[in-house]
Motif scaffolding. Structure first.
Motif, PDB file in Angstrom:
ATOM      1  N   ASN A  22       0.828  -1.211   0.000  1.00  0.00           N
ATOM      2  CA  ASN A  22       0.000   0.000   0.000  1.00  0.00           C
ATOM      3  C   ASN A  22       0.859   1.256   0.000  1.00  0.00           C
ATOM      4  O   ASN A  22       0.576   2.227  -0.711  1.00  0.00           O
ATOM      5  N   PHE A  23       1.919   1.229   0.788  1.00  0.00           N
ATOM      6  CA  PHE A  23       2.837   2.357   0.884  1.00  0.00           C
ATOM      7  C   PHE A  23       3.526   2.628  -0.457  1.00  0.00           C
ATOM      8  O   PHE A  23       3.730   3.776  -0.856  1.00  0.00           O
ATOM      9  N   MET A  24       3.876   1.562  -1.185  1.00  0.00           N
ATOM     10  CA  MET A  24       4.622   1.673  -2.427  1.00  0.00           C
ATOM     11  C   MET A  24       3.767   2.130  -3.615  1.00  0.00           C
ATOM     12  O   MET A  24       4.273   2.721  -4.565  1.00  0.00           O
ATOM     13  N   MET A  25       2.484   1.830  -3.586  1.00  0.00           N
ATOM     14  CA  MET A  25       1.623   2.059  -4.749  1.00  0.00           C
ATOM     15  C   MET A  25       1.645   3.493  -5.252  1.00  0.00           C
ATOM     16  O   MET A  25       1.676   3.747  -6.454  1.00  0.00           O
ATOM     17  N   GLY A  26       1.609   4.440  -4.334  1.00  0.00           N
ATOM     18  CA  GLY A  26       1.538   5.842  -4.731  1.00  0.00           C
ATOM     19  C   GLY A  26       2.744   6.282  -5.539  1.00  0.00           C
ATOM     20  O   GLY A  26       2.603   6.956  -6.568  1.00  0.00           O
ATOM     21  N   VAL A  27       3.948   5.878  -5.084  1.00  0.00           N
ATOM     22  CA  VAL A  27       5.169   6.274  -5.797  1.00  0.00           C
ATOM     23  C   VAL A  27       5.214   5.634  -7.178  1.00  0.00           C
ATOM     24  O   VAL A  27       5.560   6.281  -8.175  1.00  0.00           O
ATOM     25  N   THR A  28       4.828   4.360  -7.268  1.00  0.00           N
ATOM     26  CA  THR A  28       4.789   3.673  -8.562  1.00  0.00           C
ATOM     27  C   THR A  28       3.819   4.361  -9.511  1.00  0.00           C
ATOM     28  O   THR A  28       4.123   4.593 -10.684  1.00  0.00           O
ATOM     29  N   ALA A  29       2.627   4.689  -8.994  1.00  0.00           N
ATOM     30  CA  ALA A  29       1.592   5.313  -9.826  1.00  0.00           C
ATOM     31  C   ALA A  29       2.006   6.708 -10.290  1.00  0.00           C
ATOM     32  O   ALA A  29       1.684   7.109 -11.413  1.00  0.00           O
TER      33      ALA A  29
END
Length: 279
Positions: free
Chosen positions: A204-211
């Motif tokens: 969940n934490f990683m999703m934003g940076v990837t997106a």
């Protein structure tokens, strides 16, 4: 014919549900936002992907912050693996412009099936895992809180395998506009032997940076439409914040089973329409 107000309200309500379920299951809101936009509201697939990337950023920002505050997320692990997902996301977003919408729809449906299968499989917390030397040198070991108020230490392994699968997850995020949470959780849970609670919250934490990496490419191409993206952003963020609070008190196993069945039906619809050339 929907009016702008009706369209926005439907989108806002749907995005709220997407953020809520995305937060509770560790997935991005895109797995619901894209079917809602393409199958129900007849929005072009490229614009739907742009809005779904915004949804993934909002979900990560809303629920990810709460999990970091509770000390569950492994921030160091997440930032290390983001190197792989961002590289993959940039490549995926650049490749997506050359792909036919019907091909993207079929691939999206297949990823949804994998997502549903992952939600239904038995979750195991890996005990007594002997960490690899690479993980030790990178200081990726951590702890997470337990129900009795103590903190459980854990180690992890197979850093290179997890890093490679994260690149694939990032590429799918760029192509499909989803957070690819299912592949991220599989990489950490199955390959790296990270406890499931930690792998879900770190995903969940990683999703934003990837997106964000993919969203920059879509924004430059004009595929993020404010009239679509703004209601999605507001609805998903509100749903994600609600989900982060409910996760503390809800037993979400039944919810995940119902969610998986719904996802399978959406996947079948996506694949059927993609093969029929309706996108």
């Amino acid at each position: 014919m929907l009016t702008v107000l009706t369209f926005s309200l439907i989108l806002l309500a749907g995005a709220y549900c997407a953020g809520l379920l995305g937060s509770l299951t560790g997935l991005g809101g895109g797995v619901i936002v894209i079917p809602l936009l393409t199958l129900c509201l007849n929005v072009n697939f490229q614009y739907a992907i742009g809005a779904a990337l915004v949804a993934s950023i909002a979900t990560s920002s809303g629920s990810g912050a709460a999990y970091v505050r509770e000390g569950i997320t492994n921030i160091r692990l997440g930032m290390f693996l983001e190197i792989a997902t961002c590289i993959g996301a940039a490549i995926g977003a650049l490749v997506a412009v050359w792909l036919n919408n019907n091909i993207i729809a079929v691939v999206f449906g297949l990823v949804l099936i994998l997502t549903a299968a992952n939600q239904l499989r038995r979750k195991t917390d890996h005990g007594n895992v002997k960490g690899s030397e690479a993980a030790k040198r990178l200081k990726l070991f951590g702890t997470y809180p337990t129900k009795d108020g103590t903190r459980q230490a854990y180690e992890l392994t197979n850093v290179s395998g997890g890093f490679a699968l994260m690149t694939v997850a990032g590429a799918l995020s760029g192509i499909l506009g989803i957070g690819s949470g299912v592949l991220k959780v599989l990489a950490m849970d199955t390959l790296m032997k990270v406890p499931f609670k930690v792998s879900t919250t770190t995903s969940n934490f990683m999703m934003g940076v990837t997106a964000v990496t993919s969203a920059v490419v879509y924004l430059q191409r004009g595929n993020i439409e404010p009239g679509i993206a703004f209601p999605v952003l507001v609805g998903v963020l509100a749903g994600a914040l609600t989900g982060a609070r409910l996760l503390k008190v809800l037993d979400v196993r039944l919810l995940r089973r119902i969610f998986s069945i719904a996802i399978l039906l959406v996947a079948a619809n996506m694949i059927w329409n993609g093969l029929a050339g309706k996108f």
